[in-house]
Design a protein around this motif. Structure first.
Motif, PDB file in Angstrom:
ATOM      1  N   ALA A 135     -25.666 -16.503 131.921  1.00 26.95           N
ATOM      2  CA  ALA A 135     -26.510 -17.685 131.912  1.00 26.95           C
ATOM      3  C   ALA A 135     -27.663 -17.698 131.181  1.00 26.95           C
ATOM      4  O   ALA A 135     -28.311 -18.353 130.371  1.00 26.95           O
ATOM      5  CB  ALA A 135     -26.930 -18.335 133.245  1.00 26.95           C
ATOM      6  N   GLY A 136     -28.383 -16.446 131.353  1.00 25.88           N
ATOM      7  CA  GLY A 136     -29.648 -16.167 130.586  1.00 25.88           C
ATOM      8  C   GLY A 136     -29.287 -15.792 129.155  1.00 25.88           C
ATOM      9  O   GLY A 136     -30.052 -16.410 128.170  1.00 25.88           O
ATOM     10  N   LEU A 138     -26.999 -17.576 127.388  1.00 27.62           N
ATOM     11  CA  LEU A 138     -26.749 -18.812 126.991  1.00 27.62           C
ATOM     12  C   LEU A 138     -28.162 -19.589 126.658  1.00 27.62           C
ATOM     13  O   LEU A 138     -28.162 -20.471 125.891  1.00 27.62           O
ATOM     14  CB  LEU A 138     -25.664 -19.582 127.819  1.00 27.62           C
ATOM     15  CG  LEU A 138     -24.360 -19.058 127.904  1.00 27.62           C
ATOM     16  CD1 LEU A 138     -23.400 -19.572 128.966  1.00 27.62           C
ATOM     17  CD2 LEU A 138     -23.602 -19.117 126.686  1.00 27.62           C
ATOM     18  N   VAL A 139     -28.996 -19.541 127.838  1.00 31.55           N
ATOM     19  CA  VAL A 139     -30.249 -20.219 127.739  1.00 31.55           C
ATOM     20  C   VAL A 139     -30.818 -19.651 126.389  1.00 31.55           C
ATOM     21  O   VAL A 139     -31.576 -20.437 125.572  1.00 31.55           O
ATOM     22  CB  VAL A 139     -30.958 -19.782 128.850  1.00 31.55           C
ATOM     23  CG1 VAL A 139     -32.520 -20.309 128.810  1.00 31.55           C
ATOM     24  CG2 VAL A 139     -30.359 -20.784 130.035  1.00 31.55           C
ATOM     25  N   PHE A 140     -30.909 -18.068 126.173  1.00 32.86           N
ATOM     26  CA  PHE A 140     -31.653 -17.678 125.167  1.00 32.86           C
ATOM     27  C   PHE A 140     -31.110 -18.279 123.743  1.00 32.86           C
ATOM     28  O   PHE A 140     -31.621 -18.618 122.896  1.00 32.86           O
ATOM     29  CB  PHE A 140     -31.380 -15.974 125.103  1.00 32.86           C
ATOM     30  CG  PHE A 140     -31.991 -15.434 123.925  1.00 32.86           C
ATOM     31  CD1 PHE A 140     -33.252 -15.211 123.535  1.00 32.86           C
ATOM     32  CD2 PHE A 140     -31.027 -15.091 122.827  1.00 32.86           C
ATOM     33  CE1 PHE A 140     -33.606 -14.388 122.685  1.00 32.86           C
ATOM     34  CE2 PHE A 140     -31.440 -14.418 121.980  1.00 32.86           C
ATOM     35  CZ  PHE A 140     -32.851 -14.212 121.560  1.00 32.86           C
ATOM     36  N   GLY A 143     -31.051 -22.700 124.212  1.00 35.94           N
ATOM     37  CA  GLY A 143     -32.015 -23.268 124.854  1.00 35.94           C
ATOM     38  C   GLY A 143     -33.188 -23.279 124.056  1.00 35.94           C
ATOM     39  O   GLY A 143     -34.293 -23.900 124.579  1.00 35.94           O
TER      40      GLY A 143
END
Length: 151
Positions: A135-136, A138-140, A143
């Motif tokens: 998830a981190g 993907l956020v990086f 996001g």
């Protein structure tokens, strides 16, 4: 345990720097030449350090599984794959995916007791930890502020 943590952190830093260097060398020399250079220089450094530190005992390799002898060949795939990933995805995104892949495969090998490892049960917290890291990433990747949004 502290020594292990420090060594793991140093290893991560060295791998990140090495992968950026390797991708820059690959732009000029090509992937095959970069791989040969990296692995040859790694062999040379390991050989000389091993001789200096361990001497002749470095060659005492009795009772080793035959297929362990080929593990160095995996380095070719590692160097080629990581160099290409960093060149195509950038260092942070490429190395992040490499890290998650290492973690997932390490969990699989631990849980199945592969390659002589002691079998370890995978718990929900292990899976949550991997999912948080994914998830981190993907956020990086998705996001942040896009270049077009800045204008």
């Amino acid at each position: 345990m502290i020594t292990g943590l420090v060594l793991a952190a140093v290893s991560g830093a060295l791998l990140s720097v090495q992968n950026v260097f390797n991708s820059k060398v690959s732009l000029r020399a090509g992937t095959k030449a970069t791989t040969a250079l990296v692995l040859f220089l790694g062999f040379l450094a390991s050989f000389l350090i091993g001789l200096g530190v361990e001497g002749k005992s470095m060659f005492a390799l009795q009772n080793m599984q035959t297929w362990y002898w080929f593990s160095g060949m995996l380095g070719v795939g590692v160097v080629v794959s990581v160099v290409q990933a960093v060149m195509r995805l950038g260092p942070t995104y490429g190395i992040s995916i490499v890290m998650v892949s290492q973690l997932v495969y390490a969990l699989i090998m631990d849980s199945l007791g592969l390659m002589g490892l002691e079998k370890m049960a995978i718990s929900g917290k292990h899976l949550v930890g991997v999912l948080v890291i994914v998830a981190g990433i993907l956020v990086f990747k998705f996001g942040g502020v896009r270049k077009a949004d800045k204008a």
